[in-house]
Design an enzyme around this catalytic site. Sequence first.
Site, PDB file in Angstrom:
ATOM      1  N   GLU A  32     -42.217  36.378 -60.959  1.00  0.00           N
ATOM      2  CA  GLU A  32     -41.853  36.038 -62.335  1.00  0.00           C
ATOM      3  C   GLU A  32     -41.424  34.572 -62.428  1.00  0.00           C
ATOM      4  O   GLU A  32     -41.802  33.855 -63.358  1.00  0.00           O
ATOM      5  CB  GLU A  32     -40.723  36.948 -62.825  1.00  0.00           C
ATOM      6  CG  GLU A  32     -41.084  38.420 -62.902  1.00  0.00           C
ATOM      7  CD  GLU A  32     -42.228  38.710 -63.866  1.00  0.00           C
ATOM      8  OE1 GLU A  32     -42.258  38.122 -64.960  1.00  0.00           O
ATOM      9  OE2 GLU A  32     -43.100  39.521 -63.503  1.00  0.00           O
ATOM     10  N   ASP A  63     -39.674  34.145 -56.985  1.00  0.00           N
ATOM     11  CA  ASP A  63     -40.479  35.369 -56.941  1.00  0.00           C
ATOM     12  C   ASP A  63     -41.644  35.223 -57.915  1.00  0.00           C
ATOM     13  O   ASP A  63     -41.861  34.147 -58.484  1.00  0.00           O
ATOM     14  CB  ASP A  63     -39.631  36.599 -57.269  1.00  0.00           C
ATOM     15  CG  ASP A  63     -38.921  36.491 -58.624  1.00  0.00           C
ATOM     16  OD1 ASP A  63     -39.284  35.610 -59.426  1.00  0.00           O
ATOM     17  OD2 ASP A  63     -37.996  37.286 -58.885  1.00  0.00           O
ATOM     18  N   GLU A  96     -33.806  28.886 -65.061  1.00  0.00           N
ATOM     19  CA  GLU A  96     -34.002  29.964 -66.039  1.00  0.00           C
ATOM     20  C   GLU A  96     -32.802  30.208 -66.946  1.00  0.00           C
ATOM     21  O   GLU A  96     -32.959  30.535 -68.112  1.00  0.00           O
ATOM     22  CB  GLU A  96     -34.346  31.269 -65.300  1.00  0.00           C
ATOM     23  CG  GLU A  96     -35.763  31.293 -64.775  1.00  0.00           C
ATOM     24  CD  GLU A  96     -35.996  32.432 -63.821  1.00  0.00           C
ATOM     25  OE1 GLU A  96     -36.765  33.331 -64.165  1.00  0.00           O
ATOM     26  OE2 GLU A  96     -35.412  32.402 -62.721  1.00  0.00           O
ATOM     27  N   HIS A 104     -38.528  35.365 -48.030  1.00  0.00           N
ATOM     28  CA  HIS A 104     -37.224  35.767 -48.551  1.00  0.00           C
ATOM     29  C   HIS A 104     -36.272  36.163 -47.430  1.00  0.00           C
ATOM     30  O   HIS A 104     -36.671  36.496 -46.329  1.00  0.00           O
ATOM     31  CB  HIS A 104     -37.390  36.934 -49.522  1.00  0.00           C
ATOM     32  CG  HIS A 104     -37.930  36.510 -50.845  1.00  0.00           C
ATOM     33  ND1 HIS A 104     -38.000  37.352 -51.922  1.00  0.00           N
ATOM     34  CD2 HIS A 104     -38.440  35.333 -51.269  1.00  0.00           C
ATOM     35  CE1 HIS A 104     -38.530  36.707 -52.958  1.00  0.00           C
ATOM     36  NE2 HIS A 104     -38.800  35.493 -52.581  1.00  0.00           N
ATOM     37  N   TYR A 123     -30.415  35.265 -52.940  1.00  0.00           N
ATOM     38  CA  TYR A 123     -31.230  35.828 -54.022  1.00  0.00           C
ATOM     39  C   TYR A 123     -31.329  37.347 -53.891  1.00  0.00           C
ATOM     40  O   TYR A 123     -31.580  37.876 -52.808  1.00  0.00           O
ATOM     41  CB  TYR A 123     -32.624  35.205 -53.998  1.00  0.00           C
ATOM     42  CG  TYR A 123     -33.456  35.546 -55.219  1.00  0.00           C
ATOM     43  CD1 TYR A 123     -32.972  35.297 -56.493  1.00  0.00           C
ATOM     44  CD2 TYR A 123     -34.718  36.105 -55.085  1.00  0.00           C
ATOM     45  CE1 TYR A 123     -33.725  35.599 -57.617  1.00  0.00           C
ATOM     46  CE2 TYR A 123     -35.485  36.405 -56.201  1.00  0.00           C
ATOM     47  CZ  TYR A 123     -34.989  36.158 -57.468  1.00  0.00           C
ATOM     48  OH  TYR A 123     -35.740  36.460 -58.577  1.00  0.00           O
ATOM     49  N   ASP A 134     -36.610  31.233 -60.431  1.00  0.00           N
ATOM     50  CA  ASP A 134     -36.373  32.076 -59.262  1.00  0.00           C
ATOM     51  C   ASP A 134     -37.565  32.109 -58.303  1.00  0.00           C
ATOM     52  O   ASP A 134     -38.720  31.968 -58.731  1.00  0.00           O
ATOM     53  CB  ASP A 134     -36.048  33.508 -59.712  1.00  0.00           C
ATOM     54  CG  ASP A 134     -34.680  33.603 -60.377  1.00  0.00           C
ATOM     55  OD1 ASP A 134     -33.863  32.697 -60.152  1.00  0.00           O
ATOM     56  OD2 ASP A 134     -34.441  34.575 -61.117  1.00  0.00           O
ATOM     57  N   ARG A 184     -33.323  39.649 -55.412  1.00  0.00           N
ATOM     58  CA  ARG A 184     -34.582  40.405 -55.558  1.00  0.00           C
ATOM     59  C   ARG A 184     -35.437  40.147 -54.317  1.00  0.00           C
ATOM     60  O   ARG A 184     -36.206  39.199 -54.264  1.00  0.00           O
ATOM     61  CB  ARG A 184     -35.322  39.990 -56.838  1.00  0.00           C
ATOM     62  CG  ARG A 184     -34.566  40.371 -58.107  1.00  0.00           C
ATOM     63  CD  ARG A 184     -35.362  40.088 -59.374  1.00  0.00           C
ATOM     64  NE  ARG A 184     -34.584  40.433 -60.548  1.00  0.00           N
ATOM     65  CZ  ARG A 184     -33.746  39.597 -61.165  1.00  0.00           C
ATOM     66  NH1 ARG A 184     -33.609  38.347 -60.720  1.00  0.00           N
ATOM     67  NH2 ARG A 184     -33.066  39.980 -62.217  1.00  0.00           N
TER      68      ARG A 184
END
Length: 849
Positions: free
Chosen positions: A86, A84, A9, A349, A303, A82, A305
């Site tokens: 998104e 997740d 990203e 996660h 990570y 990432d 989030r």
Amino acid sequence: MKNKLVIVESPAKAKTIGKILGNGYTIKASMGHVRDLPQRSLGVDIEHDFAPQYEENRERSKNLSDLKNAAKGASEIYLAPDPDREGEAIAWHLKDMLSKDNKNATFKRVTFHEITASAIRKAFENPTDIDLNRVDAQQARRVLDRIVGYMVSPLLWGRIEKGVSAGRVQSVALRLVCEREREILSFVPKEYWNFFAKFRTQETGETYTARLFKVGGEKLEAGSREEADKLLAAIRAATLWQTANMEVVPRKRFAQPPFITSTLQQAASSSLGFSANSTMRIAQQLYEGLDIGNGTTRGLITYMRTDAVTVAEEAQQAARRYIAENYGPEYVPAKPNVYRSKASAQGAHEAIRPTDITLTPEKLKGVLDTQQLKLYTLIWRRFAASQMAPCEQLRTTVDTQSVSPLDSRLYTFRSTATVTTFAGFLRAYNIQEEGAVDEEEDDAKDAEVLKKLRNGMNCLLADSTGEQKFTEPAPRFSEATLIKELESNGIGRPSTYATIVNTIQVRKYVNKEKGKLVPSELGFKINDYLVSKLPELFQVGFTADMENQLDSVEEGKVVWTRMMREFYDKFLKWLSAAKTEGAPEGEKAAALIHLLSQITQWQKAEKSGNRTYDDKRFFSSVLKAFESGKTVTAKQWEALLRLAVKYEDQLAGLAAEAAEKAFSEELDAARAQSRERSEKAAEAKKHLEDAGVQAEVGKFQELFRIMDRIKWDSSERRGAFDEKKFYTSLKQQNAQGKMFSPKQLAVLTRLAAKYKGQLEANDFAAVGKILNIPSEQEKSDLPAGPDLATLFSRFESVKEWAEPRKIGRMIYDDKAFYESLLKQHKAGKELSAKQLAALRKLAGKYSLV
């Protein structure tokens, strides 16, 4: 060797991963989302299963072209955004776009929760497919938020003001802040008293303090000074006091789990003063990788989030070894500490932890900047503590009691003291976070005295006091406690907390005062309207249920289009009810429309700003719609009532018709509003005059005196802008005492800059001062900040941009504005002082400086 393309990203992430993978891989950055819903339309085909109408990001066309060219020559394309929702959606969009340019390439999804050599190699050795359930969950959230914002916001424009917006989650957060503020404003303090005593033992003469615990075996409250004085008199009348119920209890305090997103934001706010946005920006830097010296670039934390408190076994064992070597074997628990994540947590996660516990904060001093080091220290200490043995304490409790001769009741005072016998995890982390319950409500300094006491020891009352107190309302939310409230209610997810809290502040619905969130007048208006008109939609429980449904989509338990259909059916009913509330019945509307048809003398259309108000045209449109069978809306009805008041002298029989059709009260309310508007307009006009409008006009007379010397370029091209004609029209406007519009001033400023060479330096300085054109000195005096390259690089961490806002005919789009400046910068063009100031202001809005 195969040509392998890796897409992440951000450039920072690409740089770190590139160093780990080495030759044979081409690393590119997508710069966030490559496609999104259109900015100027709904972009959702509701009739065809809510199909999103995605568009490629035009502002990033050069970057997209670069990605497509790189993809054409690749045999394997690794999608590494990432881990997740998104990130999964970005990976899906990339594959969908790039597979059209290279139909032979193999696409592989790689995910990792830390950017270290071992984690990256393991991810590339075990690639997976794109998780379509996770993509559907992101798509459902995006479509859901777009429908709510796009369809509800226009209701606010008509009732509150243009440009304001509603959001599915942001409006619920605003509701929580407004309800807390109203709770505070309506709170009535209640008086109460605390009573304290100092006792002296007859045996040793040592003293200790105690607090009144019970009277007559029951809790007792004193609500006035009179009651307090009576209690104190009874306490002081007692002569012989004895100790009783002495107890020494060992207890253990266990460490908190390592951070998840919400608890990191809360702790950073409480102990470091960081906003949620700043915390996430700095954490992103620590995750994506930094140069730690000796040419080594690596990610320093996992990570950021996440809502899971899970810790990888490898990291856990490494922590136990480090603790044994650096704190001592006694600080290592017999069994590894295991923490349980909540049911909705994303199982794959990990918690937020350092990627290498041996990289202590002390080793990174001089490597990380001040803010990075503070946040890394917080994360490191919390993780280390989470793997350590519990704190061991001894808690001593003793009662001192006596019967008062004044009322024959037994008065019991209680003393407590806690002594830490083994620090355990407190050696690493002992931070009292905002909102946490204070476990140390005792007097530790009396511990030595208390442990010598025995039941039945005689004591003398050395002193007694009463302390007047008043109950207090719940405190205002800070960013930290609001995030905690959102999380406890199941609203939002790790990737959205910072955005939610930031959005309501950026849009001025909530202000921050001394670190606390206070609703603005605009915020109260928006909240009150939404809660009154759409109570179900912006109800806390409903919003939390929608979050759970999105989780179910991600888990593959619910089809996203079915979830959307069920929501939309309810939403349409709520929206329709909100739109028609206050709309008149058919007979009432017909009666007023018939009366207004009598008007023959309509006032001329008036222009205010960018809008033109034409009474005759408006009425004709309503009449035409009504005659075609359409109903009159609540907003139209209010406008028709205003017209009736405005043209009342032409409407024979208005009062009688209003009484017969039962809209006399509404007509009277319209009259009152008309009077109020007239009074406010008169006050505003007087204020403008008093504020020196004439002085403003005189100031521009000086400007025209100077600019009259300019020899204007003449253009013979048909339709070309006539500079001299425009300038002359402004002179005439000024001579009539009229003010200039912002657009006129902008054009005049451009003309002054264009013809700067025809004016003396002093004269241009005078013109510049009138038009607010910064001088070269003022440009150099712009507030200090990071250099342009650094400033632009910081924008790469922005994951969620504010939705574009329409005010009048203008659309304010932060993302598009930033990308236009970035494009200008990359093309080697210099940014103006105004653009620089706007860029730095935008950076401040997103907590990047």
